[in-house]
Design a protein around this motif. Structure first.
Motif, PDB file in Angstrom:
ATOM      1  N   LEU A  51     -58.100  45.837  47.940  1.00 55.59           N
ATOM      2  CA  LEU A  51     -57.502  44.553  48.275  1.00 55.59           C
ATOM      3  C   LEU A  51     -56.964  43.953  46.977  1.00 55.59           C
ATOM      4  CD1 LEU A  51     -57.176  42.710  50.766  1.00 55.59           C
ATOM      5  CD2 LEU A  51     -59.269  41.558  50.076  1.00 55.59           C
ATOM      6  N   LEU A  52     -55.630  43.833  46.881  1.00 50.20           N
ATOM      7  CA  LEU A  52     -54.976  43.393  45.650  1.00 50.20           C
ATOM      8  C   LEU A  52     -54.506  41.959  45.773  1.00 50.20           C
ATOM      9  CD1 LEU A  52     -52.775  46.553  44.950  1.00 50.20           C
ATOM     10  CD2 LEU A  52     -55.106  46.087  44.153  1.00 50.20           C
ATOM     11  N   ARG A  53     -54.456  41.269  44.634  1.00 48.87           N
ATOM     12  CA  ARG A  53     -54.008  39.880  44.639  1.00 48.87           C
ATOM     13  C   ARG A  53     -53.167  39.576  43.414  1.00 48.87           C
ATOM     14  NH1 ARG A  53     -55.287  35.025  41.585  1.00 48.87           N
ATOM     15  NH2 ARG A  53     -54.570  33.312  42.858  1.00 48.87           N
ATOM     16  N   ARG A  54     -52.096  38.832  43.612  1.00 49.44           N
ATOM     17  CA  ARG A  54     -51.310  38.263  42.521  1.00 49.44           C
ATOM     18  C   ARG A  54     -50.218  37.406  43.154  1.00 49.44           C
ATOM     19  NH1 ARG A  54     -46.727  42.312  40.007  1.00 49.44           N
ATOM     20  NH2 ARG A  54     -45.232  40.922  40.975  1.00 49.44           N
ATOM     21  N   ASP A  55     -49.521  36.638  42.345  1.00 51.14           N
ATOM     22  CA  ASP A  55     -48.387  35.878  42.855  1.00 51.14           C
ATOM     23  C   ASP A  55     -47.298  36.845  43.316  1.00 51.14           C
ATOM     24  OD1 ASP A  55     -49.644  33.517  42.315  1.00 51.14           O
ATOM     25  OD2 ASP A  55     -48.739  33.275  40.336  1.00 51.14           O
ATOM     26  N   LYS A  56     -46.592  36.475  44.381  1.00 54.62           N
ATOM     27  CA  LYS A  56     -45.539  37.324  44.949  1.00 54.62           C
ATOM     28  C   LYS A  56     -46.051  38.751  45.135  1.00 54.62           C
ATOM     29  CE  LYS A  56     -41.797  34.567  42.946  1.00 54.62           C
ATOM     30  NZ  LYS A  56     -40.587  34.573  42.083  1.00 54.62           N
ATOM     31  N   CYS A  57     -47.211  38.832  45.783  1.00 54.33           N
ATOM     32  CA  CYS A  57     -47.917  40.111  45.875  1.00 54.33           C
ATOM     33  C   CYS A  57     -47.127  41.141  46.680  1.00 54.33           C
ATOM     34  CB  CYS A  57     -49.284  39.891  46.520  1.00 54.33           C
ATOM     35  SG  CYS A  57     -50.357  41.329  46.469  1.00 54.33           S
ATOM     36  N   ILE A  58     -46.535  40.723  47.800  1.00 56.16           N
ATOM     37  CA  ILE A  58     -45.824  41.679  48.658  1.00 56.16           C
ATOM     38  C   ILE A  58     -44.617  42.255  47.918  1.00 56.16           C
ATOM     39  CG2 ILE A  58     -44.593  41.984  50.823  1.00 56.16           C
ATOM     40  CD1 ILE A  58     -47.601  41.580  51.111  1.00 56.16           C
ATOM     41  N   THR A  59     -43.864  41.374  47.246  1.00 48.30           N
ATOM     42  CA  THR A  59     -42.709  41.846  46.467  1.00 48.30           C
ATOM     43  C   THR A  59     -43.153  42.837  45.403  1.00 48.30           C
ATOM     44  OG1 THR A  59     -41.601  39.736  46.826  1.00 48.30           O
ATOM     45  CG2 THR A  59     -40.764  41.119  45.056  1.00 48.30           C
ATOM     46  N   GLY A  60     -44.260  42.516  44.738  1.00 45.02           N
ATOM     47  CA  GLY A  60     -44.774  43.410  43.713  1.00 45.02           C
ATOM     48  C   GLY A  60     -45.214  44.751  44.279  1.00 45.02           C
ATOM     49  N   CYS A  61     -45.798  44.729  45.479  1.00 42.27           N
ATOM     50  CA  CYS A  61     -46.241  45.980  46.107  1.00 42.27           C
ATOM     51  C   CYS A  61     -45.060  46.867  46.461  1.00 42.27           C
ATOM     52  CB  CYS A  61     -47.053  45.673  47.360  1.00 42.27           C
ATOM     53  SG  CYS A  61     -48.760  45.201  47.006  1.00 42.27           S
ATOM     54  N   VAL A  62     -43.994  46.256  46.980  1.00 41.40           N
ATOM     55  CA  VAL A  62     -42.803  47.038  47.327  1.00 41.40           C
ATOM     56  C   VAL A  62     -42.248  47.724  46.092  1.00 41.40           C
ATOM     57  CG1 VAL A  62     -40.432  46.901  48.166  1.00 41.40           C
ATOM     58  CG2 VAL A  62     -42.243  45.625  49.347  1.00 41.40           C
ATOM     59  N   LYS A  63     -42.196  46.990  44.984  1.00 42.48           N
ATOM     60  CA  LYS A  63     -41.688  47.586  43.744  1.00 42.48           C
ATOM     61  C   LYS A  63     -42.645  48.665  43.219  1.00 42.48           C
ATOM     62  CE  LYS A  63     -39.088  43.529  42.184  1.00 42.48           C
ATOM     63  NZ  LYS A  63     -38.962  42.469  41.145  1.00 42.48           N
ATOM     64  N   LEU A  64     -43.942  48.402  43.346  1.00 40.99           N
ATOM     65  CA  LEU A  64     -44.926  49.344  42.835  1.00 40.99           C
ATOM     66  C   LEU A  64     -44.921  50.657  43.619  1.00 40.99           C
ATOM     67  CD1 LEU A  64     -47.062  49.477  40.611  1.00 40.99           C
ATOM     68  CD2 LEU A  64     -48.750  48.668  42.267  1.00 40.99           C
ATOM     69  N   ALA A  65     -44.569  50.583  44.895  1.00 38.68           N
ATOM     70  CA  ALA A  65     -44.539  51.786  45.727  1.00 38.68           C
ATOM     71  C   ALA A  65     -43.238  52.559  45.582  1.00 38.68           C
ATOM     72  CB  ALA A  65     -44.744  51.411  47.198  1.00 38.68           C
ATOM     73  N   ALA A  66     -42.242  51.968  44.887  1.00 41.55           N
ATOM     74  CA  ALA A  66     -40.945  52.639  44.754  1.00 41.55           C
ATOM     75  C   ALA A  66     -41.092  53.927  43.956  1.00 41.55           C
ATOM     76  CB  ALA A  66     -39.944  51.708  44.078  1.00 41.55           C
ATOM     77  N   SER A  67     -40.213  54.871  44.250  1.00 42.27           N
ATOM     78  CA  SER A  67     -40.329  56.183  43.620  1.00 42.27           C
ATOM     79  C   SER A  67     -39.417  56.347  42.410  1.00 42.27           C
ATOM     80  CB  SER A  67     -40.007  57.287  44.632  1.00 42.27           C
ATOM     81  OG  SER A  67     -38.704  57.096  45.146  1.00 42.27           O
ATOM     82  N   VAL A  68     -38.440  55.455  42.202  1.00 44.78           N
ATOM     83  CA  VAL A  68     -37.498  55.580  41.089  1.00 44.78           C
ATOM     84  C   VAL A  68     -37.422  54.239  40.365  1.00 44.78           C
ATOM     85  CG1 VAL A  68     -35.138  56.073  40.398  1.00 44.78           C
ATOM     86  CG2 VAL A  68     -36.150  57.309  42.311  1.00 44.78           C
ATOM     87  N   THR A  69     -37.473  54.260  39.031  1.00 47.31           N
ATOM     88  CA  THR A  69     -37.393  53.022  38.260  1.00 47.31           C
ATOM     89  C   THR A  69     -36.498  53.221  37.053  1.00 47.31           C
ATOM     90  OG1 THR A  69     -39.351  53.667  37.029  1.00 47.31           O
ATOM     91  CG2 THR A  69     -39.685  52.238  38.927  1.00 47.31           C
ATOM     92  N   ALA A  70     -36.124  52.132  36.431  1.00 48.59           N
ATOM     93  CA  ALA A  70     -35.248  52.181  35.254  1.00 48.59           C
ATOM     94  C   ALA A  70     -36.029  52.665  34.032  1.00 48.59           C
ATOM     95  CB  ALA A  70     -34.666  50.792  34.986  1.00 48.59           C
ATOM     96  N   LYS A  71     -35.283  53.202  33.044  1.00 49.63           N
ATOM     97  CA  LYS A  71     -35.912  53.773  31.854  1.00 49.63           C
ATOM     98  C   LYS A  71     -36.679  52.722  31.074  1.00 49.63           C
ATOM     99  CE  LYS A  71     -34.848  56.383  27.665  1.00 49.63           C
ATOM    100  NZ  LYS A  71     -33.775  57.030  26.887  1.00 49.63           N
TER     101      LYS A  71
END
Length: 647
Positions: free
Chosen positions: A328-348
């Motif tokens: 169970l994770l918590r932080r501000d804008k948690c859902i947005t952060g989770c979507v980004k954290l689950a992404a498979s490609v990120t910038a260098k």
């Protein structure tokens, strides 16, 4: 067609102390079950201090059709063909009617009414539209379900059609409506029942008898007022509190890699600013994994763990192959952060920043969990809540305790209350209201013990599949634990059959009276005879502290699901229809005509039994020894610890 069991989101999430503007009871049941008649009587009975308003979704649509509006032709076509009108249209009409009633009540200084919404929701899209458009201003207090066999409903509708003048009261439309009800509406009722919201009343008895049951039910419900409920984080800062539904989410590391990767996954999450409030490690049973995939998650959530190349059964097998880890994770804008954290490609540059944040560790080369799991060749073993409603349901599934202390910050906790009555408590309250026992504590203890230790077992499957053989093996191996429910029938005994052992042989009049009085859990009319399972037959087994086994057909399964019995459902399937035909012919007791009838029925039963969500487990009986071994394995999970030492 395959229909996904509905995922019911919380209709209303409210802050502590606040109150939804409009209270709603959904009234559901088959066409002709008497919903409108009984709702009208409930409205007439209500007093000025607790007014009720009856809103029929069908009547609102018919009124709109008669108005000649732009929607009239579309609504007329849907009603005539037995199809469901687009959800947004129905919800908009309900919203207009409810807000008009509330405005009139406010102008007159009257209390806000309880809305009896008749014939809605009829499918999952109705539920979704209601949540989206009215979830912020409505509270669904309960779901009233009128239970009535389809054969009785058909007789009623054909009789009504002689005088009603309704376009849909003809045999063709009636049967289309029945198909729609079974395929789309009943799954909604079942999902509400799993939340503990459903109150079932048999509408087979005479109208006055049904109404007396309803009066008792509503009087009892008034004694248990709804409590303010909320789901969200609460932060304490100098006595002030704040709540945010978007501040928490669930991360799941699925089997078979949970033990291997959970520490790295937590390290990445913490490096991205998440706090870990609680963790949970569990080995999901097949029934619980199926519930997660098909009841809790919608299609978009399920895709995170199920690739297009993998069948649902393969995903279930993978999920149940080892431990699963949830955080169970918590932080501000948690859902947005989770979507980004689950992404498979990120910038260098993001990768560089992540390496600086993480320091040493196995995952420092990757800036997101999606990329990390992909690099480790486990892309479909990571799930993260992708919306606030998903987070609520995920938290309900994995973290159902009422309060979870934060490991990351002692000043933060999660106030979490399930937004529904417990599925065990709700039927118990209804039984207390209806039976009025003289010794309530003793009654509650007995009922809870029965539900906890002696949940019945419903066995279904085509004729000739081996149900009787497998059931006999259970009875012979564990006669002290299993008991068989002896069915009733109006047919004459066959040579060697003993009354009370093979069947309870009854007269047509006795069975008809019992059905009308609601004393049968399920029944079917076959040719000129009636077969059925009585409440007394089941209770006689349960009073002996045994697990009651019911052998029923698919029609019986549907009726049992509408009852308060709450059993496990096991479907026995043949390896193929060809194999089933070989067994039927090997018996040497059937004519060719009867074999063809049984095969035709078998196809329909298998279509229902093999559809995901209809049964708790499907057992393929290709080899009797293997089928018996699998049966004991399933029952050991369902009836632990009573079957811990079973074969």
């Amino acid at each position: 067609p395959t229909h996904r069991p509905p995922t019911l989101t919380v209709p209303c999430v409210v802050a502590p102390g606040s109150r939804p503007m409009m209270r709603v009871v959904f009234v559901l049941g088959g066409p002709g079950s008497g919903k409108g008649t009984q709702c009208s009587r409930l409205v007439r009975e209500s007093g000025p201090s607790s007014p009720r308003v009856h809103l029929s979704a069908g009547d609102l649509l018919r009124q709109e059709k008669a108005s000649g509006s732009d929607l009239a032709d579309m609504i007329n076509t849907c009603i005539t063909e037995g199809r469901i009108v687009p959800s947004e249209v129905t919800v908009a009409l309900l919203e207009k009617a409810m807000k008009t009633c509330c405005a009139e009540a406010a102008a007159a200084g009257d209390p806000e009414p309880l809305f009896l919404v008749d014939g809605f929701p009829r499918d999952q899209s109705n539920v979704d539209a209601f949540n989206q458009l009215l979830g912020a201003c409505c509270e669904v207090e309960s779901v009233l379900f009128f239970d009535c066999p389809l054969v009785t409903l058909e007789e009623r509708l054909l009789e009504r059609g002689k005088t009603s003048g309704r376009a849909d009261d003809n045999l063709a439309s009636i049967r289309k409506r029945f198909r729609t009800f079974e395929e789309q509406s009943l799954p909604v009722v079942q999902a509400f029942r799993a939340q503990g919201r459903v109150r079932t009343v048999s509408s087979v008895p005479p109208e006055d008898v049904v109404f007396r049951h309803l009066q008792r039910l509503f009087r009892g419900a008034a004694l248990v007022p709804p409590l303010p409920r909320h789901v969200g984080w609460t932060e304490f800062d100098g006595g002030a509190t704040s709540s945010g539904a978007n501040s928490y989410a669930v991360m799941l590391i699925a089997a078979p890699v949970a033990e291997l990767l959970q520490e790295d996954a937590l390290a990445v999450a913490v490096a991205h600013g998440f706090q870990v409030a609680a963790t949970s490690t569990s080995h999901l049973s097949e029934a619980r994994a199926r519930q997660l995939l098909f009841d809790v998650w919608d299609a978009s959530s399920r895709r995170q763990l199920q690739p297009s190349s993998e069948s649902p059964q393969e995903t279930l097998s993978r999920l149940t192959s080892g431990q699963c880890f949830a955080a169970l994770l918590r932080r501000d804008k948690c859902i947005t952060g989770c979507v980004k954290l689950a992404a498979s490609v990120t910038a260098k540059d993001a990768k560089i920043q992540a390496r600086k944040s993480l320091g040493a560790g196995a995952a420092i080369e990757y800036s997101t969990l999606g990329e990390y799991f992909g690099a480790r060749s486990f892309p479909n073993c990571l799930y993260m809540s992708a919306s606030a409603s998903a987070a609520q349901q995920d938290a309900q599934f994995f973290f159902s305790q009422e309060r979870v202390a934060s490991e990351a910050d002692g000043q933060v906790s999660l106030d979490f209350v399930k937004d529904h009555v417990d599925p065990v408590l709700a039927p118990l309250l209804q039984k207390i209201i209806e039976t009025r026992p003289s010794d309530v504590p003793a009654f509650c203890l007995r009922e809870l013990e029965d539900q906890l230790y002696h949940r019945p077992l419903v066995v279904a499957g085509p004729s000739g599949v081996g149900k009787g053989t497998l059931i006999n093996r259970l009875l012979e191996a564990k006669p002290d634990l299993f008991g068989f429910s002896v069915s009733h029938t109006t047919r004459d005994p066959r040579p060697g059959e003993v009354h009370g052992t093979h069947y309870h042989f009854s007269t047509v009049q006795d069975m008809e009276e019992g059905i009308a009085a609601g004393r049968f859990i399920e029944f079917a009319r076959v040719h000129k005879n009636i077969y059925g399972t009585s409440t007394d037959a089941v209770e006689s087994v349960r009073r002996g502290r045994k697990i009651c086994i019911l052998d029923v057909d698919v029609q019986g399964v549907r009726q049992v699901k509408a009852s308060l019995l709450h059993p496990f459902f096991l479907f026995i399937a043949p390896p193929s229809l060809e194999a089933l035909e070989e067994r039927l012919r090997a018996r040497g007791t059937e004519t060719e005509d009867k074999i063809q009838v049984r095969l035709a029925n078998a196809q329909g039963e298998m279509d229902y039994g093999l559809e995901h969500g209809n049964m708790d487990h499907v057992l393929v009986n290709g080899d009797l020894a293997q089928a018996t071994e699998e049966l004991w394995s399933v029952l050991r999970q369902w009836y632990h610890p009573h079957l811990a030492g079973a074969p």
